[in-house]
Motif scaffolding. Structure first.
Motif, PDB file in Angstrom:
ATOM      1  N   ALA A  37      31.449  39.336  36.340  1.00 21.93           N
ATOM      2  CA  ALA A  37      30.636  39.637  35.256  1.00 21.93           C
ATOM      3  C   ALA A  37      31.709  40.630  34.437  1.00 21.93           C
ATOM      4  O   ALA A  37      32.458  41.577  34.926  1.00 21.93           O
ATOM      5  CB  ALA A  37      29.561  40.598  35.417  1.00 21.93           C
ATOM      6  N   GLN A  38      31.751  40.641  33.110  1.00 17.22           N
ATOM      7  CA  GLN A  38      32.649  41.364  32.297  1.00 17.22           C
ATOM      8  C   GLN A  38      32.319  42.657  32.293  1.00 17.22           C
ATOM      9  O   GLN A  38      31.246  43.212  32.570  1.00 17.22           O
ATOM     10  CB  GLN A  38      32.683  40.777  30.725  1.00 17.22           C
ATOM     11  CG  GLN A  38      33.172  39.317  30.778  1.00 17.22           C
ATOM     12  CD  GLN A  38      33.247  39.331  29.168  1.00 17.22           C
ATOM     13  OE1 GLN A  38      33.972  39.801  28.435  1.00 17.22           O
ATOM     14  NE2 GLN A  38      33.011  37.848  28.703  1.00 17.22           N
ATOM     15  N   GLY A  39      33.425  43.632  32.248  1.00 16.06           N
ATOM     16  CA  GLY A  39      33.268  45.036  32.438  1.00 16.06           C
ATOM     17  C   GLY A  39      34.118  45.604  33.613  1.00 16.06           C
ATOM     18  O   GLY A  39      34.491  45.021  34.263  1.00 16.06           O
ATOM     19  N   THR A  40      34.090  47.047  33.798  1.00 14.19           N
ATOM     20  CA  THR A  40      34.867  47.654  34.555  1.00 14.19           C
ATOM     21  C   THR A  40      34.271  47.440  35.970  1.00 14.19           C
ATOM     22  O   THR A  40      32.994  47.559  36.311  1.00 14.19           O
ATOM     23  CB  THR A  40      34.832  49.099  34.522  1.00 14.19           C
ATOM     24  OG1 THR A  40      35.341  49.477  33.161  1.00 14.19           O
ATOM     25  CG2 THR A  40      35.612  49.881  35.470  1.00 14.19           C
ATOM     26  N   ILE A  41      35.018  46.884  36.885  1.00 11.10           N
ATOM     27  CA  ILE A  41      34.515  46.676  38.303  1.00 11.10           C
ATOM     28  C   ILE A  41      35.024  47.680  39.092  1.00 11.10           C
ATOM     29  O   ILE A  41      34.713  47.865  40.472  1.00 11.10           O
ATOM     30  CB  ILE A  41      34.964  45.293  38.651  1.00 11.10           C
ATOM     31  CG1 ILE A  41      36.509  45.073  38.842  1.00 11.10           C
ATOM     32  CG2 ILE A  41      34.358  43.942  37.708  1.00 11.10           C
ATOM     33  CD1 ILE A  41      37.032  43.636  39.392  1.00 11.10           C
ATOM     34  N   ALA A  42      36.190  48.496  38.763  1.00 11.05           N
ATOM     35  CA  ALA A  42      36.747  49.489  39.668  1.00 11.05           C
ATOM     36  C   ALA A  42      37.072  50.524  38.836  1.00 11.05           C
ATOM     37  O   ALA A  42      38.175  50.402  37.918  1.00 11.05           O
ATOM     38  CB  ALA A  42      37.750  49.260  40.619  1.00 11.05           C
ATOM     39  N   SER A  43      36.441  51.566  38.856  1.00 11.96           N
ATOM     40  CA  SER A  43      36.964  52.846  37.889  1.00 11.96           C
ATOM     41  C   SER A  43      38.340  53.468  38.580  1.00 11.96           C
ATOM     42  O   SER A  43      38.754  53.028  39.675  1.00 11.96           O
ATOM     43  CB  SER A  43      35.899  53.993  38.232  1.00 11.96           C
ATOM     44  OG  SER A  43      35.823  54.348  39.396  1.00 11.96           O
ATOM     45  N   ALA A  44      38.843  54.117  37.738  1.00 10.19           N
ATOM     46  CA  ALA A  44      40.385  54.586  38.188  1.00 10.19           C
ATOM     47  C   ALA A  44      40.281  55.308  39.468  1.00 10.19           C
ATOM     48  O   ALA A  44      39.463  56.393  39.609  1.00 10.19           O
ATOM     49  CB  ALA A  44      40.770  55.572  36.914  1.00 10.19           C
ATOM     50  N   GLY A  45      40.979  55.182  40.449  1.00 12.55           N
ATOM     51  CA  GLY A  45      41.139  55.835  41.768  1.00 12.55           C
ATOM     52  C   GLY A  45      40.324  55.385  42.592  1.00 12.55           C
ATOM     53  O   GLY A  45      40.379  55.668  43.771  1.00 12.55           O
ATOM     54  N   ASN A  46      39.730  54.097  42.620  1.00 11.45           N
ATOM     55  CA  ASN A  46      38.714  53.687  43.391  1.00 11.45           C
ATOM     56  C   ASN A  46      38.642  52.381  43.494  1.00 11.45           C
ATOM     57  O   ASN A  46      39.256  51.249  42.856  1.00 11.45           O
ATOM     58  CB  ASN A  46      37.142  54.080  43.150  1.00 11.45           C
ATOM     59  CG  ASN A  46      36.936  55.423  42.908  1.00 11.45           C
ATOM     60  OD1 ASN A  46      37.068  56.135  44.083  1.00 11.45           O
ATOM     61  ND2 ASN A  46      36.722  55.959  41.847  1.00 11.45           N
ATOM     62  N   TRP A  47      38.147  51.599  44.746  1.00 14.93           N
ATOM     63  CA  TRP A  47      38.214  50.128  44.992  1.00 14.93           C
ATOM     64  C   TRP A  47      36.995  49.720  44.112  1.00 14.93           C
ATOM     65  O   TRP A  47      35.908  50.404  44.179  1.00 14.93           O
ATOM     66  CB  TRP A  47      38.275  49.896  46.334  1.00 14.93           C
ATOM     67  CG  TRP A  47      39.207  50.283  47.133  1.00 14.93           C
ATOM     68  CD1 TRP A  47      39.456  51.397  48.088  1.00 14.93           C
ATOM     69  CD2 TRP A  47      40.634  49.733  47.115  1.00 14.93           C
ATOM     70  NE1 TRP A  47      40.718  51.412  48.496  1.00 14.93           N
ATOM     71  CE2 TRP A  47      41.582  50.642  48.087  1.00 14.93           C
ATOM     72  CE3 TRP A  47      41.266  48.613  46.550  1.00 14.93           C
ATOM     73  CZ2 TRP A  47      42.752  50.083  48.136  1.00 14.93           C
ATOM     74  CZ3 TRP A  47      42.615  48.332  46.677  1.00 14.93           C
ATOM     75  CH2 TRP A  47      43.533  49.004  47.566  1.00 14.93           C
ATOM     76  N   SER A  48      36.866  48.473  43.971  1.00 11.80           N
ATOM     77  CA  SER A  48      35.815  47.789  43.512  1.00 11.80           C
ATOM     78  C   SER A  48      34.791  47.612  44.693  1.00 11.80           C
ATOM     79  O   SER A  48      35.155  47.696  45.962  1.00 11.80           O
ATOM     80  CB  SER A  48      36.002  46.474  42.943  1.00 11.80           C
ATOM     81  OG  SER A  48      36.334  45.644  43.807  1.00 11.80           O
ATOM     82  N   SER A  49      33.665  47.060  44.562  1.00 15.24           N
ATOM     83  CA  SER A  49      32.684  46.886  45.405  1.00 15.24           C
ATOM     84  C   SER A  49      33.179  45.529  45.936  1.00 15.24           C
ATOM     85  O   SER A  49      34.167  44.825  45.360  1.00 15.24           O
ATOM     86  CB  SER A  49      31.342  46.574  45.000  1.00 15.24           C
ATOM     87  OG  SER A  49      31.142  45.708  44.123  1.00 15.24           O
ATOM     88  N   SER A  50      32.611  44.694  46.977  1.00 17.38           N
ATOM     89  CA  SER A  50      32.964  43.237  47.428  1.00 17.38           C
ATOM     90  C   SER A  50      32.860  42.507  46.258  1.00 17.38           C
ATOM     91  O   SER A  50      31.869  42.385  45.948  1.00 17.38           O
ATOM     92  CB  SER A  50      32.410  42.995  48.705  1.00 17.38           C
ATOM     93  OG  SER A  50      32.346  41.723  48.871  1.00 17.38           O
TER      94      SER A  50
END
Length: 266
Positions: A37-50
């Motif tokens: 889905a479009q949009g931020t998937i990982a904020s700066a300094g973090n991993w995305s969810s699975s």
């Protein structure tokens, strides 16, 4: 126009990384990010969810998360965010990027963006595919002119950073080994390329923008990666660079301080 020693080493083949062909190599897992889905998937300094849970990935039982690091030629590496642009692929937004086309891709104007993939298993990557790229869709904005799509594929070969490691814990640069460089992937059939990975396996892989020596500003969005899953249970950084490669990687780290900014035509 000045280039950093980092860019020079990547550009002129000091490392023994080999680009093979646009055809896809044999694989037993793949991850296609076009369904995210479009949009931020990982904020700066973090991993995305699975991404296996949030995107309809095609994979062979390998879970993957995404993070980002922005590399500077005059300062320490910094955090960056990972953003999905749907079927155009994944981009990176660093502290110097605007929301304009080009700068929200994985690019190398101002900072060298890199997308870091964290896998649940040791894997080898032997093919990559991009979506939007500046070869097909060159663009200019306040940051500069984007008109090329060179990329580099690197594997984390240093010590296991631990289960709670953040993307920025995967530094310094000397912890990464260059596996392949693909000049102008946007000019290849299907915007995809396969390459020899030398049998290197790791849980952490990095896709970065780099210059091939043509002095163009590179930008692309990562659409897919594929490769083979390791049968071993060794920790993420399970490869040790040869002494010569290690020395060159150290030179790369030193070279990050030689120049800060590369703009088209300057």
């Amino acid at each position: 126009m000045k280039k950093s020693a980092l860019q020079s080493l990547l550009a002129f083949g000091v490392f023994a990384a080999t680009f093979v062909s646009p055809a896809l190599a044999a694989t037993d897992w793949s991850a296609n990010f076009g369904g995210c889905a479009q949009g931020t998937i990982a904020s700066a300094g973090n991993w995305s969810s699975s991404l296996n849970a949030s995107c309809p990935l095609e994979q062979g039982g390998v879970d993957v998360k995404a993070g980002a690091i922005a590399w500077s030629s005059s300062a320490s590496p910094s955090n960056a965010a990972v953003v999905s642009y749907g079927t155009s692929g994944l981009g990176v937004i660093s502290s110097l990027d605007s929301g304009a086309t080009g700068s929200h891709a994985i690019d190398n104007i101002g900072l060298m963006d890199s997308l870091v993939l964290k896998f649940s298993d040791n894997v080898s990557i032997n093919s990559v595919k991009v979506g939007w790229n500046a070869t097909d869709s060159g663009t200019s904005n306040s940051s500069g002119t984007y008109n090329d799509s060179d990329l580099a594929v690197l594997a984390w070969v240093s010590a296991d950073p631990g289960d709670n490691a953040k993307p920025l814990d995967l530094t310094p640069w000397s912890g990464w080994q260059l596996v392949a460089k693909v000049p102008n992937i946007g000019s290849l059939s299907g915007n995809q390329a396969s390459f020899s990975n030398g049998g290197i396996t790791s849980s952490y892989w990095m896709i970065a923008a780099y210059t091939s020596g043509d002095y163009c500003a590179d930008a692309f969005k990562l659409l897919a990666v594929a490769g083979t899953k390791s049968d071993t249970t060794t920790p993420p950084g399970n490869q040790v660079p040869e002494p010569a490669s290690l020395a060159l990687l150290g030179a790369v780290a030193v070279g990050l301080g030689l120049s800060r900014r590369r703009r088209q035509g300057t």
